[in-house]
Scaffold this motif. Structure first.
Motif, mmCIF file in Angstrom:
data_model
loop_
_atom_site.group_PDB
_atom_site.id
_atom_site.type_symbol
_atom_site.label_atom_id
_atom_site.label_comp_id
_atom_site.label_asym_id
_atom_site.label_seq_id
_atom_site.Cartn_x
_atom_site.Cartn_y
_atom_site.Cartn_z
ATOM 1 N N ALA A 1 57.645 -38.304 70.935
ATOM 2 C CA ALA A 1 56.561 -38.028 71.879
ATOM 3 C C ALA A 1 55.287 -37.562 71.168
ATOM 4 O O ALA A 1 54.200 -37.679 71.706
ATOM 5 C CB ALA A 1 57.002 -36.970 72.876
ATOM 6 N N ALA A 2 55.414 -37.051 69.975
ATOM 7 C CA ALA A 2 54.257 -36.440 69.310
ATOM 8 C C ALA A 2 53.651 -37.400 68.291
ATOM 9 O O ALA A 2 54.213 -38.451 67.994
ATOM 10 C CB ALA A 2 54.701 -35.161 68.606
ATOM 11 N N ALA A 3 52.497 -37.043 67.766
ATOM 12 C CA ALA A 3 51.895 -37.806 66.678
ATOM 13 C C ALA A 3 52.900 -37.846 65.538
ATOM 14 O O ALA A 3 53.624 -36.878 65.310
ATOM 15 C CB ALA A 3 50.601 -37.143 66.237
ATOM 16 N N PRO A 4 52.977 -38.947 64.803
ATOM 17 C CA PRO A 4 54.033 -39.096 63.797
ATOM 18 C C PRO A 4 53.988 -38.023 62.718
ATOM 19 O O PRO A 4 54.998 -37.691 62.133
ATOM 20 C CB PRO A 4 53.772 -40.480 63.198
ATOM 21 N N ASP A 5 52.808 -37.458 62.461
ATOM 22 C CA ASP A 5 52.711 -36.499 61.370
ATOM 23 C C ASP A 5 52.677 -35.048 61.844
ATOM 24 O O ASP A 5 52.510 -34.153 61.054
ATOM 25 C CB ASP A 5 51.489 -36.800 60.508
ATOM 26 N N ALA A 6 52.777 -34.826 63.158
ATOM 27 C CA ALA A 6 52.805 -33.443 63.647
ATOM 28 C C ALA A 6 54.243 -32.969 63.683
ATOM 29 O O ALA A 6 55.122 -33.646 64.211
ATOM 30 C CB ALA A 6 52.177 -33.346 65.033
ATOM 31 N N LEU A 7 54.472 -31.820 63.095
ATOM 32 C CA LEU A 7 55.822 -31.266 63.032
ATOM 33 C C LEU A 7 56.060 -30.440 64.297
ATOM 34 O O LEU A 7 55.207 -29.651 64.699
ATOM 35 C CB LEU A 7 55.918 -30.385 61.779
ATOM 36 N N GLN A 8 57.217 -30.631 64.907
ATOM 37 C CA GLN A 8 57.543 -29.857 66.103
ATOM 38 C C GLN A 8 58.380 -28.656 65.686
ATOM 39 O O GLN A 8 59.548 -28.805 65.329
ATOM 40 C CB GLN A 8 58.287 -30.729 67.112
ATOM 41 N N VAL A 9 57.770 -27.503 65.718
ATOM 42 C CA VAL A 9 58.457 -26.282 65.279
ATOM 43 C C VAL A 9 59.005 -25.575 66.510
ATOM 44 O O VAL A 9 58.246 -25.276 67.432
ATOM 45 C CB VAL A 9 57.496 -25.361 64.496
ATOM 46 N N PRO A 10 60.312 -25.320 66.516
ATOM 47 C CA PRO A 10 60.898 -24.719 67.721
ATOM 48 C C PRO A 10 60.478 -23.266 67.913
ATOM 49 O O PRO A 10 59.993 -22.617 66.983
ATOM 50 C CB PRO A 10 62.402 -24.818 67.457
ATOM 51 N N ALA A 11 60.658 -22.773 69.125
ATOM 52 C CA ALA A 11 60.403 -21.361 69.411
ATOM 53 C C ALA A 11 61.320 -20.509 68.553
ATOM 54 O O ALA A 11 62.425 -20.928 68.198
ATOM 55 C CB ALA A 11 60.662 -21.073 70.889
ATOM 56 N N LYS A 12 60.835 -19.319 68.176
ATOM 57 C CA LYS A 12 61.705 -18.443 67.401
ATOM 58 C C LYS A 12 61.497 -16.982 67.754
ATOM 59 O O LYS A 12 60.431 -16.579 68.206
ATOM 60 C CB LYS A 12 61.539 -18.680 65.895
ATOM 61 N N SER A 13 62.542 -16.219 67.536
ATOM 62 C CA SER A 13 62.493 -14.777 67.715
ATOM 63 C C SER A 13 62.299 -14.167 66.333
ATOM 64 O O SER A 13 63.114 -14.372 65.443
ATOM 65 C CB SER A 13 63.803 -14.296 68.337
ATOM 66 N N VAL A 14 61.207 -13.453 66.156
ATOM 67 C CA VAL A 14 60.837 -12.967 64.824
ATOM 68 C C VAL A 14 60.955 -11.445 64.785
ATOM 69 O O VAL A 14 60.113 -10.735 65.333
ATOM 70 C CB VAL A 14 59.398 -13.397 64.463
ATOM 71 N N PRO A 15 61.991 -10.927 64.145
ATOM 72 C CA PRO A 15 62.138 -9.470 64.066
ATOM 73 C C PRO A 15 61.212 -8.882 63.004
ATOM 74 O O PRO A 15 60.625 -9.605 62.200
ATOM 75 C CB PRO A 15 63.604 -9.301 63.655
ATOM 76 N N VAL A 16 61.104 -7.576 63.024
ATOM 77 C CA VAL A 16 60.372 -6.888 61.957
ATOM 78 C C VAL A 16 61.257 -6.903 60.718
ATOM 79 O O VAL A 16 62.407 -6.469 60.777
ATOM 80 C CB VAL A 16 60.056 -5.437 62.368
#
Lengths: 357, 357
Positions: free
Chosen positions: B31-46
């Motif tokens: 679905a995206a431009a061929p060179d755009a990376l789809q980075v998933p949602a993430k939970s980022v702790p301290v």
């Protein structure tokens, strides 16, 4: 009327008729730990701030097979062979463009390659660089180790000795380190340590740092300078960018990927927090002048900047260079990218400044 | 039997019975431009790699009101007042801890503060630092500009002149730059330029760089050193970490947030790509020795490293320091955090190395 006030952190907060949209993460906050930030999914294009050559590398999808996790040295063999074959295919053209000569040799029983540029500038005639290749302590045996050594020899105009250290299943921790030390000690017999620099990226960056710790333990002199690139300085998975750059770094991809698996196989049960495997935990006082290289998307950016801070806290002369949009070690992916030339010329300038002639 | 092969990028690919899990992004790729990376949602702790003081700052939720976007200088007034009030509340205790004295003054018609540490070491007696505060060209008027000046004076042992430059709605581009130049020119009448350093973060980092470009245009001598912290060096929203660190940097949050809105109001229609607003596009040859500061979560990490590369390409002596897990300019958020002391001591050491005595 718009009214603003301050919340308990002293940050701006809305008290009245403020137009503040809910953030996409607002709905998740209650479910997660109070201090974990919920970062939404994003589509990350290739920025216009890199060269066309680097844009192709930045725009690659996540490395295929990043989550293939062989559990023994023997299981690594087919993976190692396949990746090595890919590297070897590109090697002859790269060698021609960089105008370097390669000779296979053995130094006190350790396999090595001597990489010599077509012309060595006068100031580098008596200098020699010791190269420890990358590859998570399992990848890039034999000639597959050579691209970075060739970049350094070609762009910097230095003679490079690249150590083809033992890896699983042939040998396990501390074999790679031991082989590096054997070659370093052999060099010390003929060369002023101040005319020697040690460099390498990823596992090679870690090995560079580990060799300095080992040299201190063994009472050996320090070399004139070192250049650990994006070092695997902490293989205990501690460091912010292991999380923040996960699935963004298209090379390493995740701290739970192939690279970690390779290191665990090499360590063979040895404590991963030992500074000879995670050198960020070592004592870096008296280290030689150091230049570190990383990229903004590098999974090991934290591994790199933590080493930089630790060196500076020890008042070691230490430089950091971070390249726009690069994932792990992409500065030695394409010798025709201006960023590669820039990275190695910068390292060459640093060596020239700090090595004796 | 496991069979691996190589795809068209020369990366490892599975040919046979490989255990390769689909990445979470696999379903989005088409679905995206061929060179755009789809980075998933993430939970980022301290992460556990920062001090307890910094952990509190890193663990804060996204800045409340980050997407409040006033469109005129007048509309900014209540926002400016509320944020300034928060800063002023903490100022007396901070001033006491850092043991600095503050005097209000006017220099050739420009408002300024002179911040003096309780004791100035001998080597700094004749040196003076010119401070350009941050705040997206709209925030931090008057004493609200002082925290960074106090950190530098207190941790570095320097006399600091902090310029309380004009901002909207009082004045627009290039008022802030003009006021900085007026104070710099006044200083040049009494002080050897090699005994002057200019510093500041965010908009203040950009202004520091803009002042060097302007000084070159006007044929003025360069100061002995500069320290632009996480400079707003590109306000055209170009740069990789504008995307990769969006919603991760809990201070600036997004390139479509309050800071960009403030800059647009200040620019008042002026071309944002003018190097006097986006100094990364300026000619940095002959710049003085420069030390840059940023953090791994900084939305302006790319803005910072791009300036570093540009300076190095121009062969300017330039140092980069990047702090673990810090969002935009968090190195001067809490004077009790060891990371703050470290950042300003490092800048102080750099100034000491490069300034005349």
């Amino acid at each position: 009327m718009i009214e603003f006030g301050l919340d308990r952190f002293g940050r701006l907060a809305c008290l009245g008729f403020c137009v503040i949209a809910a953030t996409p993460s607002a709905g998740w906050a209650q479910a997660a730990a109070p201090d974990a930030l919920q970062v939404p999914a994003k589509s990350v294009p290739v920025p216009g701030t890199v060269s066309p050559q680097l844009a192709k590398i930045v725009g690659m999808p996540l490395r295929n097979g990043w989550d293939v996790l062989p559990k023994t040295g023997e299981d690594w063999v087919p993976v190692v062979q396949a990746t090595a074959a890919a590297t070897l295919k590109n090697l002859p053209a790269m060698q021609e463009r960089l105008r370097v000569k390669v000779e296979k040799t053995t130094i006190d029983g350790v396999r090595a390659f001597i990489v010599t540029p077509a012309s060595i500038p006068p100031q580098n005639q008596n200098r020699v660089l010791l190269h420890m290749h990358g590859g998570c302590y399992v990848l890039n045996p034999g000639e597959a180790a050579l691209p970075e050594a060739m970049f350094m020899a070609g762009f910097g105009g230095f003679k490079v000795i690249s150590v083809d250290y033992r890896m699983p299943p042939e040998a396990y921790f501390p074999a790679a380190l031991d082989d590096g030390m054997t070659v370093y000690k052999a060099l010390l017999k003929t060369t002023d340590p101040k005319k020697i620099a040690v460099f390498g990226s990823s596992a090679g960056g870690a090995l560079t740092l580990e060799m300095m710790l080992k040299a201190k333990q063994d009472g050996l002199p320090m070399p004139g300078a070192i250049a650990p690139g994006t070092p695997m300085s902490d293989v205990t998975k501690v460091g912010d960018t292991f999380v923040t750059n996960a699935k963004l770094d298209n090379v390493l991809v995740s701290p739970d990927g192939f690279c970690d698996a390779g290191t665990v196989v090499y360590a063979k049960g040895h404590d991963l927090k030992d500074p000879l495997l995670s050198p960020v935990y070592g004592d870096m006082r008296e280290f030689p002048p150091t230049i570190l290289t990383s990229g903004t998307r590098d999974l090991l950016l934290s591994n790199t900047v933590r080493v930089h801070r630790k060196l500076r806290e020890a008042r070691v002369e230490a430089q950091l260079q971070v390249f726009e949009a690069q994932s792990h070690a992409q500065y030695y992916r394409d010798d025709t990218s201006p960023e590669a030339k820039e990275a190695f010329e910068e390292i060459g300038l640093f060596f020239d400044k700090h090595l004796a002639k």
